[in-house]
Motif scaffolding. Structure first.
Motif, PDB file in Angstrom:
ATOM      1  N   ILE A  53       0.860  -1.193   0.000  1.00 33.74           N
ATOM      2  CA  ILE A  53       0.000   0.000   0.000  1.00 33.74           C
ATOM      3  C   ILE A  53       0.894   1.241   0.000  1.00 33.74           C
ATOM      4  CG2 ILE A  53      -1.800   1.248   1.249  1.00 33.74           C
ATOM      5  CD1 ILE A  53      -2.665  -1.462   2.433  1.00 33.74           C
ATOM      6  N   TYR A  54       0.602   2.135  -0.916  1.00 24.09           N
ATOM      7  CA  TYR A  54       1.391   3.360  -1.076  1.00 24.09           C
ATOM      8  C   TYR A  54       0.509   4.586  -0.869  1.00 24.09           C
ATOM      9  CZ  TYR A  54       4.580   0.255  -3.651  1.00 24.09           C
ATOM     10  OH  TYR A  54       5.408  -0.771  -4.022  1.00 24.09           O
ATOM     11  N   VAL A  55       1.132   5.666  -0.412  1.00 22.57           N
ATOM     12  CA  VAL A  55       0.480   6.978  -0.386  1.00 22.57           C
ATOM     13  C   VAL A  55       1.185   7.856  -1.414  1.00 22.57           C
ATOM     14  CG1 VAL A  55       0.138   9.086   0.961  1.00 22.57           C
ATOM     15  CG2 VAL A  55      -0.352   6.857   1.992  1.00 22.57           C
ATOM     16  N   ASN A  56       0.405   8.488  -2.266  1.00 20.29           N
ATOM     17  CA  ASN A  56       0.945   9.417  -3.262  1.00 20.29           C
ATOM     18  C   ASN A  56       0.790  10.845  -2.760  1.00 20.29           C
ATOM     19  OD1 ASN A  56       1.312   7.222  -5.021  1.00 20.29           O
ATOM     20  ND2 ASN A  56      -0.705   7.497  -5.946  1.00 20.29           N
ATOM     21  N   ILE A  57       1.845  11.616  -2.901  1.00 23.84           N
ATOM     22  CA  ILE A  57       1.801  13.038  -2.531  1.00 23.84           C
ATOM     23  C   ILE A  57       2.290  13.852  -3.716  1.00 23.84           C
ATOM     24  CG2 ILE A  57       2.697  14.853  -1.018  1.00 23.84           C
ATOM     25  CD1 ILE A  57       1.075  12.987   0.610  1.00 23.84           C
ATOM     26  N   ARG A  58       1.472  14.793  -4.156  1.00 26.13           N
ATOM     27  CA  ARG A  58       1.935  15.783  -5.153  1.00 26.13           C
ATOM     28  C   ARG A  58       2.022  17.121  -4.431  1.00 26.13           C
ATOM     29  NH1 ARG A  58      -0.477  16.522 -11.091  1.00 26.13           N
ATOM     30  NH2 ARG A  58       1.071  14.891 -11.428  1.00 26.13           N
ATOM     31  N   HIS A  59       3.199  17.711  -4.470  1.00 28.95           N
ATOM     32  CA  HIS A  59       3.373  18.981  -3.768  1.00 28.95           C
ATOM     33  C   HIS A  59       4.139  19.971  -4.634  1.00 28.95           C
ATOM     34  CE1 HIS A  59       7.674  18.382  -2.745  1.00 28.95           C
ATOM     35  NE2 HIS A  59       7.348  17.086  -2.737  1.00 28.95           N
ATOM     36  N   ALA A  60       3.994  21.234  -4.279  1.00 28.94           N
ATOM     37  CA  ALA A  60       4.708  22.302  -4.989  1.00 28.94           C
ATOM     38  C   ALA A  60       6.091  22.480  -4.371  1.00 28.94           C
ATOM     39  CB  ALA A  60       3.920  23.595  -4.911  1.00 28.94           C
ATOM     40  N   ASP A  61       6.957  23.134  -5.118  1.00 25.70           N
ATOM     41  CA  ASP A  61       8.313  23.399  -4.641  1.00 25.70           C
ATOM     42  C   ASP A  61       8.306  24.266  -3.386  1.00 25.70           C
ATOM     43  OD1 ASP A  61      10.997  22.748  -5.274  1.00 25.70           O
ATOM     44  OD2 ASP A  61      11.343  24.834  -5.853  1.00 25.70           O
ATOM     45  N   LEU A  62       7.234  25.041  -3.214  1.00 25.78           N
ATOM     46  CA  LEU A  62       7.164  25.947  -2.069  1.00 25.78           C
ATOM     47  C   LEU A  62       6.700  25.263  -0.783  1.00 25.78           C
ATOM     48  CD1 LEU A  62       3.886  26.507  -1.676  1.00 25.78           C
ATOM     49  CD2 LEU A  62       4.270  28.046  -3.608  1.00 25.78           C
ATOM     50  N   TYR A  63       6.433  23.962  -0.832  1.00 24.58           N
ATOM     51  CA  TYR A  63       6.018  23.265   0.388  1.00 24.58           C
ATOM     52  C   TYR A  63       7.085  23.495   1.472  1.00 24.58           C
ATOM     53  CZ  TYR A  63       4.668  19.550   3.589  1.00 24.58           C
ATOM     54  OH  TYR A  63       4.286  18.844   4.718  1.00 24.58           O
ATOM     55  N   PRO A  64       6.673  23.966   2.662  1.00 28.72           N
ATOM     56  CA  PRO A  64       7.681  24.476   3.616  1.00 28.72           C
ATOM     57  C   PRO A  64       8.335  23.447   4.527  1.00 28.72           C
ATOM     58  CG  PRO A  64       5.466  24.931   4.408  1.00 28.72           C
ATOM     59  CD  PRO A  64       5.301  24.263   3.076  1.00 28.72           C
TER      60      PRO A  64
END
Length: 197
Positions: free
Chosen positions: A91-102
């Motif tokens: 089981i995997y979790v996918n995360i899409r985030h922006a470069d600005l994620y702090p």
């Protein structure tokens, strides 16, 4: 006027030049043919692994986060139908985030509701970057996609619908820079009885 020896010497030299040229061309053709073969083989290998990965996938869904700011009240939910209880799953979790994620990581509350209605909940941490701040995910521009294995060789005791939920559990709420979250379930093609023996 050239003597017979000079003519024979000239013919011999030209023959050697032609032979060297032929050998060089032949070697070049073999090299380029070998390179073409290697490229084709590599391409087939990549395609084969992609097909294999997709063949193992039994579920995958990603849910966009509105305005790329994840409020803890927004709880993405994923319903997974399980029919094969003899197999093991990753089981995997996918995360899409922006470069600005702090942050370097993200804490999540991962909930599971079983077909009989019982529920479990656990807190998981997903590291998104190393100590130098380099993102682990695959990037396209300033967008990063990361897939984290959160449970390996999981098995389901009962067939039916399992509902998984993900809640962001960071101190900052809402959490900026998260664009989408998702869940992926892969059948490992292994029988739990064989692995357990």
């Amino acid at each position: 006027m050239k003597s017979r020896q000079q003519i024979e010497k000239g013919v011999t030299e030209n023959f050697i030049k032609l032979k060297n040229l032929y050998d060089r061309d032949k070697k070049f053709s073999q090299t380029t043919g070998y390179l073409a073969f290697c490229k084709s083989f590599l391409l087939l290998l990549i395609l084969g692994s992609l097909v294999s990965c997709e063949k193992n996938r039994v579920y995958e869904k990603n849910i966009s986060i509105d305005k790329y700011s994840w409020d803890s009240k927004v709880i993405p939910s994923f319903k997974v139908e399980i029919t094969d209880t003899a197999s093991l799953y990753n089981i995997y979790v996918n995360i899409r985030h922006a470069d600005l994620y702090p942050f370097q990581n993200i804490w999540l509350q991962a909930g599971t509701q079983f077909p009989d209605g019982t529920k479990t909940n656990r807190r998981i941490e997903i590291m998104l970057a190393n100590d130098e701040g380099k993102w682990y995910g695959e990037g396209l521009g300033d967008i990063w996609d990361f897939r984290s294995l959160v449970q390996e060789n999981a098995f389901f005791n009962k067939p039916g619908t399992y509902t998984f939920t993900l809640t962001q559990n960071m101190r900052q709420d809402p959490l900026p820079g998260i664009m989408a979250v998702g869940l992926r379930v892969e059948n490992m093609g292994l029988n739990k009885k064989v692995v357990g023996q």
